[in-house]
Every structure is written in C-alpha cells, then in structure tokens.
Write a protein that holds these residues in place. Structure first.
Motif, PDB file in Angstrom:
ATOM      1  N   ARG A  47      20.954 -58.716 -13.598  1.00 42.14           N
ATOM      2  CA  ARG A  47      20.446 -59.556 -14.352  1.00 42.14           C
ATOM      3  C   ARG A  47      20.087 -58.700 -15.611  1.00 42.14           C
ATOM      4  O   ARG A  47      20.171 -58.722 -16.893  1.00 42.14           O
ATOM      5  CB  ARG A  47      19.201 -60.263 -13.884  1.00 42.14           C
ATOM      6  CG  ARG A  47      18.562 -60.942 -14.947  1.00 42.14           C
ATOM      7  CD  ARG A  47      17.336 -61.693 -14.527  1.00 42.14           C
ATOM      8  NE  ARG A  47      16.668 -62.440 -15.483  1.00 42.14           N
ATOM      9  CZ  ARG A  47      15.447 -62.633 -15.913  1.00 42.14           C
ATOM     10  NH1 ARG A  47      14.564 -61.919 -15.140  1.00 42.14           N
ATOM     11  NH2 ARG A  47      14.839 -63.389 -16.608  1.00 42.14           N
ATOM     12  N   ALA A  48      19.562 -57.312 -15.426  1.00 42.02           N
ATOM     13  CA  ALA A  48      19.288 -56.479 -16.323  1.00 42.02           C
ATOM     14  C   ALA A  48      20.409 -55.991 -16.905  1.00 42.02           C
ATOM     15  O   ALA A  48      20.396 -55.540 -18.293  1.00 42.02           O
ATOM     16  CB  ALA A  48      18.366 -55.218 -15.801  1.00 42.02           C
ATOM     17  N   THR A  49      21.615 -55.576 -16.358  1.00 40.08           N
ATOM     18  CA  THR A  49      22.605 -55.374 -17.006  1.00 40.08           C
ATOM     19  C   THR A  49      23.510 -56.248 -17.838  1.00 40.08           C
ATOM     20  O   THR A  49      23.996 -56.220 -18.899  1.00 40.08           O
ATOM     21  CB  THR A  49      24.008 -55.374 -15.637  1.00 40.08           C
ATOM     22  OG1 THR A  49      23.416 -53.986 -14.974  1.00 40.08           O
ATOM     23  CG2 THR A  49      25.342 -54.802 -16.443  1.00 40.08           C
ATOM     24  N   HIS A  50      23.230 -57.694 -17.523  1.00 39.11           N
ATOM     25  CA  HIS A  50      23.631 -58.824 -18.318  1.00 39.11           C
ATOM     26  C   HIS A  50      22.866 -58.791 -19.539  1.00 39.11           C
ATOM     27  O   HIS A  50      23.516 -58.794 -20.692  1.00 39.11           O
ATOM     28  CB  HIS A  50      23.412 -60.183 -17.700  1.00 39.11           C
ATOM     29  CG  HIS A  50      23.843 -61.227 -18.659  1.00 39.11           C
ATOM     30  ND1 HIS A  50      22.788 -61.902 -19.242  1.00 39.11           N
ATOM     31  CD2 HIS A  50      25.022 -61.847 -18.586  1.00 39.11           C
ATOM     32  CE1 HIS A  50      23.591 -63.011 -20.047  1.00 39.11           C
ATOM     33  NE2 HIS A  50      24.650 -62.838 -19.742  1.00 39.11           N
ATOM     34  N   GLN A  51      21.675 -58.742 -19.651  1.00 39.21           N
ATOM     35  CA  GLN A  51      20.821 -58.449 -20.799  1.00 39.21           C
ATOM     36  C   GLN A  51      21.127 -57.262 -21.667  1.00 39.21           C
ATOM     37  O   GLN A  51      21.185 -57.134 -23.153  1.00 39.21           O
ATOM     38  CB  GLN A  51      19.143 -58.221 -20.494  1.00 39.21           C
ATOM     39  CG  GLN A  51      18.982 -59.553 -19.962  1.00 39.21           C
ATOM     40  CD  GLN A  51      17.305 -59.536 -19.440  1.00 39.21           C
ATOM     41  OE1 GLN A  51      16.894 -58.408 -19.232  1.00 39.21           O
ATOM     42  NE2 GLN A  51      16.636 -60.825 -19.175  1.00 39.21           N
ATOM     43  N   TRP A  52      21.578 -56.029 -21.148  1.00 42.94           N
ATOM     44  CA  TRP A  52      21.880 -54.877 -21.848  1.00 42.94           C
ATOM     45  C   TRP A  52      23.219 -55.297 -22.491  1.00 42.94           C
ATOM     46  O   TRP A  52      23.532 -54.903 -23.711  1.00 42.94           O
ATOM     47  CB  TRP A  52      22.010 -53.766 -20.731  1.00 42.94           C
ATOM     48  CG  TRP A  52      22.538 -52.446 -21.428  1.00 42.94           C
ATOM     49  CD1 TRP A  52      21.936 -51.646 -22.209  1.00 42.94           C
ATOM     50  CD2 TRP A  52      23.893 -52.109 -21.289  1.00 42.94           C
ATOM     51  NE1 TRP A  52      22.735 -50.556 -22.740  1.00 42.94           N
ATOM     52  CE2 TRP A  52      24.081 -50.870 -21.954  1.00 42.94           C
ATOM     53  CE3 TRP A  52      25.158 -52.357 -20.508  1.00 42.94           C
ATOM     54  CZ2 TRP A  52      25.160 -49.938 -22.192  1.00 42.94           C
ATOM     55  CZ3 TRP A  52      26.127 -51.816 -20.588  1.00 42.94           C
ATOM     56  CH2 TRP A  52      26.276 -50.436 -21.508  1.00 42.94           C
ATOM     57  N   LEU A  53      24.304 -55.888 -21.700  1.00 42.34           N
ATOM     58  CA  LEU A  53      25.836 -56.218 -22.488  1.00 42.34           C
ATOM     59  C   LEU A  53      25.460 -57.129 -23.647  1.00 42.34           C
ATOM     60  O   LEU A  53      26.214 -56.864 -24.628  1.00 42.34           O
ATOM     61  CB  LEU A  53      26.511 -56.713 -21.362  1.00 42.34           C
ATOM     62  CG  LEU A  53      26.976 -55.831 -20.283  1.00 42.34           C
ATOM     63  CD1 LEU A  53      27.737 -56.714 -19.084  1.00 42.34           C
ATOM     64  CD2 LEU A  53      28.022 -54.722 -20.877  1.00 42.34           C
TER      65      LEU A  53
END
Length: 200
Positions: free
Chosen positions: A70-76
């Motif tokens: 989820r955090a990776t999606h927000q970062w991307l």
C-alpha cells in the motif's frame, strides 16, 4: 544565438515549478533490473505490459522507499517519477493491481532464480549496484546512496506566453556532482525521460 533550438517568448516572472517527482534511485533500479535481464524474464513468463510495470514498481519501490505494498502504491503515485521513466501511469493503477502482481511473482519464484519475495529481489539489485560502484571506488552504504540520489527529480516549469497561452516544460533536474559520479560509474543515463513541452 545560432543554436537553432525552440525559442519562445514568455513572461519570465510567471515561472512556476510544479509536480516534483524523484528519479534518482529509480534510474539506478532500472539500470540494475536491465543488467539482470529481469524485464525479459517477466515477459518470458507471460506477464503483460501492465503486470511487468507493476512488478518493476514493486521492486524499485522496495529499494527506494521500503514499506508495504500500500505504501509502495502511494509512493509510485505521488512521489516517484518511475512511471514517467517507464511511460506508465502509476496514478491510474489501482493498489489491487500491485497486490495481484505480487501474487504472480510469488507463483513464478522458482523461475526467477529461486526467489520471489520482492524484498529479496530488491536486495539483490541493491547489491548489484553497490558491487559495480565499489569497482569504481564508491563504497557508500545503500542508505547514503539513496539519500544522495533523492534530490534529483523531474519537475514541470510553467510560463505564461505573450499570446495568453501557457508553456509547460517537464524535465529532469541536472544531477549534482555526487549524483553524476554515481551515474558515470554505472554508465547510466542521468537524464532519462527527456524533455516534454506542451502549450495550452
């Protein structure tokens, strides 16, 4: 004078810089993935273009900003310029697409050199980068390299033109000396993504 470039009349005081997105660690991550031939492996395993992009996003996200999917999606979607480098719109990609791609990678872990925890892949690519840099006398820890590269980004400069229209120029910032030294050691392009110009 005599350069033959794109010359336009703009109101200099109207300059605005918007939408900064990091590209430093992303460029190193892409270099490592290509050195290892990962994109070709993913294609050979039957992953579609969007699935391959999601896989690359998951792995480089773990290298640049370790966290949950989820955090990776927000970062991307909000902080990284990786989508521009891949010509993929991560802002339009749902978190579910990342979760599904993570599951696909796990199903193919035997074919992907016996691994497929994303953290393990990210670690392998970090080590590949550090090994090459060490051969060129650069021995910093990954956290230091990551911090050094964090300042380079793609940004949009907007200018008002005399005819009432707006000029948008999107470009990668020039690398600082420490960043340039890393790119030179890897033979990596410090300005991927080129220049995009739009007049509205």
């Amino acid at each position: 004078p005599g350069g033959g470039g794109d010359v336009q009349s703009v109101e200099v005081d109207s300059l605005s810089l918007v939408r900064p997105r990091s590209v430093g660690v992303e460029q190193l991550g892409l270099w490592a993935l290509r050195q290892a031939g990962l994109e070709e492996q993913l294609q050979a395993l039957g992953l579609t273009g969007p699935q391959r992009a999601a896989a690359v996003g998951l792995i480089i996200g773990r290298m640049a900003a370790p966290g949950s999917e989820r955090a990776t999606h927000q970062w991307l979607a909000r902080r990284s310029g990786l989508g521009e480098l891949l010509e993929v719109d991560f802002e339009a990609m749902s978190p579910m697409q990342l979760y599904r791609t993570s599951d696909i990678l796990l199903r193919h872990r035997a074919a992907l050199e016996g691994h497929l925890f994303i953290t393990v892949l990210a670690y392998q690519f970090v080590q590949l980068i550090r090994h090459r840099l060490a051969a060129h006398g650069i021995h910093e820890r990954w956290s230091t390299l990551r911090d050094t590269l964090a300042g380079q980004c793609r940004v949009t400069a907007t200018f008002n033109r005399g005819d009432g229209r707006t000029l948008y120029v999107r470009k990668t910032t020039r690398p600082e000396p420490d960043q340039a030294r890393i790119y030179q050691a890897l033979g990596a392009d410090p300005a991927r993504g080129g220049v995009q110009k739009t007049i509205v």
